[in-house]
Design an enzyme around this catalytic site. Structure first.
Site, PDB file in Angstrom:
ATOM      1  N   HIS A  83      30.643  19.863  51.381  1.00 23.40           N
ATOM      2  CA  HIS A  83      29.946  18.782  50.698  1.00 23.40           C
ATOM      3  C   HIS A  83      29.842  19.019  49.197  1.00 23.40           C
ATOM      4  CE1 HIS A  83      28.743  16.927  54.543  1.00 23.40           C
ATOM      5  NE2 HIS A  83      28.893  18.175  54.961  1.00 23.40           N
ATOM      6  N   LYS A  85      33.314  47.486  28.950  1.00 20.81           N
ATOM      7  CA  LYS A  85      32.313  48.564  29.044  1.00 20.81           C
ATOM      8  C   LYS A  85      32.229  49.293  27.707  1.00 20.81           C
ATOM      9  CE  LYS A  85      33.062  49.885  33.859  1.00 20.81           C
ATOM     10  NZ  LYS A  85      33.568  50.955  34.721  1.00 20.81           N
ATOM     11  N   GLU A 109      39.936  42.736  41.972  1.00 16.24           N
ATOM     12  CA  GLU A 109      40.115  44.001  41.244  1.00 16.24           C
ATOM     13  C   GLU A 109      41.402  44.696  41.668  1.00 16.24           C
ATOM     14  OE1 GLU A 109      36.855  46.807  41.094  1.00 16.24           O
ATOM     15  OE2 GLU A 109      35.889  45.665  39.520  1.00 16.24           O
TER      16      GLU A 109
HETATM   17  O1  PA5 Z   1      35.685  48.979  42.765  1.00 12.62           O
HETATM   18  C1  PA5 Z   1      35.310  49.598  41.784  1.00 12.62           C
HETATM   19  O2  PA5 Z   1      35.850  50.681  41.469  1.00 12.62           O
HETATM   20  C2  PA5 Z   1      34.180  49.115  40.894  1.00 12.62           C
HETATM   21  O3  PA5 Z   1      33.701  47.882  41.275  1.00 12.62           O
HETATM   22  C3  PA5 Z   1      33.017  50.108  40.937  1.00 12.62           C
HETATM   23  O4  PA5 Z   1      32.574  50.245  42.240  1.00 12.62           O
HETATM   24  C4  PA5 Z   1      31.871  49.651  40.051  1.00 12.62           C
HETATM   25  O5  PA5 Z   1      32.297  49.483  38.730  1.00 12.62           O
HETATM   26  C5  PA5 Z   1      30.742  50.686  40.062  1.00 12.62           C
HETATM   27  O6  PA5 Z   1      31.237  51.940  39.691  1.00 12.62           O
HETATM   28  P1  PA5 Z   1      30.438  53.245  39.972  1.00 12.62           P
HETATM   29  O7  PA5 Z   1      30.337  53.442  41.436  1.00 12.62           O
HETATM   30  O8  PA5 Z   1      31.222  54.324  39.312  1.00 12.62           O
HETATM   31  O9  PA5 Z   1      29.076  53.089  39.369  1.00 12.62           O
END
Ligand code: PA5
Length: 481
Positions: A335, A449, A306
């Site tokens: 393996h 989303k 990310e």
């Molecule tokens: O690293 C990030 O920002 C994402 O992985 C969020 O943690 C994830 O989408 C969950 O978001 P939220 O905490 O707003 O529910």
């Protein structure tokens, strides 16, 4: 976050919490052309110096607040109170969250509590069980709920945005069940809401219903939040030593502000950046050789992917580089995956994550001595076997011109795990600076989303439902006969 800084004690016998061995990335080990030569490392020195300047400036402007989390005194205080209450009262703590709101707690729990923690009888366990619900598979979620006695269960719903469909759906189901089973007035005793301090629907629910809540600090994204209330509260409630975890991380943070040449966070970032940009190694396999670090590889996957998978640079130009993190587990995946790493396409760097001393010693008995295929195992321990497998695999890869580096911790403890996590978080930010991208945002996950909102009928997202349907009117099925 308050300005008060306390320096908790670090109870560790060893000085070195983490070592980084990059011998198997060098041209000496891999051969000219494949490995990094002195000229590459000299170039890295210059790029790391520039990244250091950039990051120090951003830190001083308050743009990297995750770096201050290890020294925040407020979160551990609140978490310890919860832990004291929860230990007496609850059998199970359930985290409802996804991505950065789940992976950190899951990784640290996996590393620091016994691997069979949830299966131990309560008296032996001493602390509640931890269940992290980070999916909305109806079968998975139903089976978790089915196994819970709600009277003895504490739920921590964690969502920074308060808008994540998966987490909010789980929350609604649990809230409804608590209400039906225990009555509305009892919900307060079973619920902690961790979310933005000001905004979002979850904050509104917490404030208007007067439910216990903790803030996710401003400017701290999910994948950098394990040492905030997001990770610290549930971890304290299941018996993790959060004092040492934070102390180890604080020490990593101090080390990460030292000049880059003596700084593991910068070196890790710099070496991987070079392997990607100079050697075309755009996959990083994170391969712990310890069952208790398997979830750390999951957590790292989110941190790296990310943070670094970005289409554009900060200056608006396209970003041609990325290093995709994938995970493997040693020795198990020797393996199943190693053949590909040894002889398959040459786009991978392997990062071994090793442990010098395991918490348990299991000896292999010296039996079957007259069978030479087995006799060599007798008298060794399983820990030795696992470590030699890691070393042997690194050497075999190197002899085949395949690069690897090794991060190792002396033993798995709260302090070394805290050190490791904070170092890797800083490394992700350093990498962002090296690639010229923003490691703190994740614009690419939004569109999916929005389609989901459209398909689920959320107000304001109808256009995404129409856009989705375009060109998909005729479902095509290909059946081979
Ligand atoms: O690293 C990030 O920002 C994402 O992985 C969020 O943690 C994830 O989408 C969950 O978001 P939220 O905490 O707003 O529910």
């Amino acid at each position: 976050m308050t300005e008060k800084r306390t320096k908790p004690p670090v109870k560790e016998e060893t000085d070195e919490f983490l070592t980084l061995d990059y011998n198997c990335l060098t041209s000496e080990a891999l051969g000219a052309g494949k490995g990094l030569g002195p000229e590459d490392l000299a170039e890295m020195k210059a790029t790391l110096a520039a990244a250091y300047k950039d990051i120090e400036a951003r830190y001083r402007k308050g743009l990297l607040p995750f770096m201050d989390l290890p020294r925040d005194p407020d979160t551990p205080k609140a978490a310890r109170k919860l832990a004291e209450m929860g230990r007496k009262r609850f059998e199970t703590v359930v985290v409802l969250g996804i991505g950065g709101s789940a992976l950190g707690a899951a990784a640290v729990f996996n590393a620091l509590r016994p691997l069979n923690h949830n299966d131990l009888p309560p008296a032996k366990r001493g602390w509640p069980r931890l269940v992290v619900c980070d999916n909305v598979d109806p079968e998975g979620f139903a089976s978790i709920l089915d196994g819970l006695d709600l009277k003895n269960t504490f739920f921590n719903v964690i969502s920074k945005s308060g808008a994540t469909a998966e987490t909010m759906a789980q929350f609604m189901i649990v809230f409804d069940q608590l209400q039906r089973t225990l009555g509305r007035s009892a919900i307060k005793e079973h619920l902690l809401i961790t979310t933005d301090p000001e905004g979002g629907v979850l904050r509104k629910i917490a404030d208007s219903g007067d439910y216990a809540s903790l803030p996710v600090p401003k400017g701290v994204g999910g994948r950098f939040s394990v040492l905030s209330s997001v990770g610290i509260a549930p971890l304290a409630m299941v018996g993790v030593n959060i004092t040492d975890l934070l102390a180890g991380a604080a020490r990593a943070q101090e080390d990460a502000r030292k000049p880059p040449a003596a700084n593991k966070a910068y070196l890790f970032a710099g070496l991987n950046h070079l392997m990607t940009t100079a050697k075309g190694r755009n996959i990083l396999v994170m391969m712990p050789y310890a069952d208790s670090l398997a979830r750390t590889a999951d957590w790292f996957g989110q941190l790296w992917n990310e943070s670094l998978g970005k289409a554009s640079r900060l200056d608006g130009t396209p970003n041609p580089w990325a290093q995709t993190a994938v995970k493997a587990l040693g020795a198990t995946d020797q393996h199943s995956q190693l053949q590909m790493y040894m002889e398959g396409t040459e786009e991978k760097t392997i990062c071994f994550l090793g442990v010098d001393g395991f918490r348990h010693q299991v000896n292999i008995p010296s039996i079957f001595r007259d069978h030479e295929e087995l006799a060599y195992l007798g008298g060794h321990s399983l820990g030795e076997l696992l470590s030699f497998e890691r070393q042997g695999t690194a050497r075999a890869l190197a002899e085949n011109g395949r690069p690897s580096l090794t991060l190792s911790i002396p033993k798995i403890s709260a302090a070394t795990v805290g050190y490791l996590l904070q170092t890797l978080e800083v490394a992700a930010v350093v990498s962002g600076s090296l690639y010229g991208i923003d490691p703190l945002d994740q614009p690419g996950v939004e569109l999916g989303k929005q389609f989901t909102y459209g398909l689920m009928g959320r107000q304001g997202f109808a256009s995404f439902k129409e856009r989705y349907a375009k060109g998909l009117s005729a479902k095509k099925k290909f059946i081979l006969r």
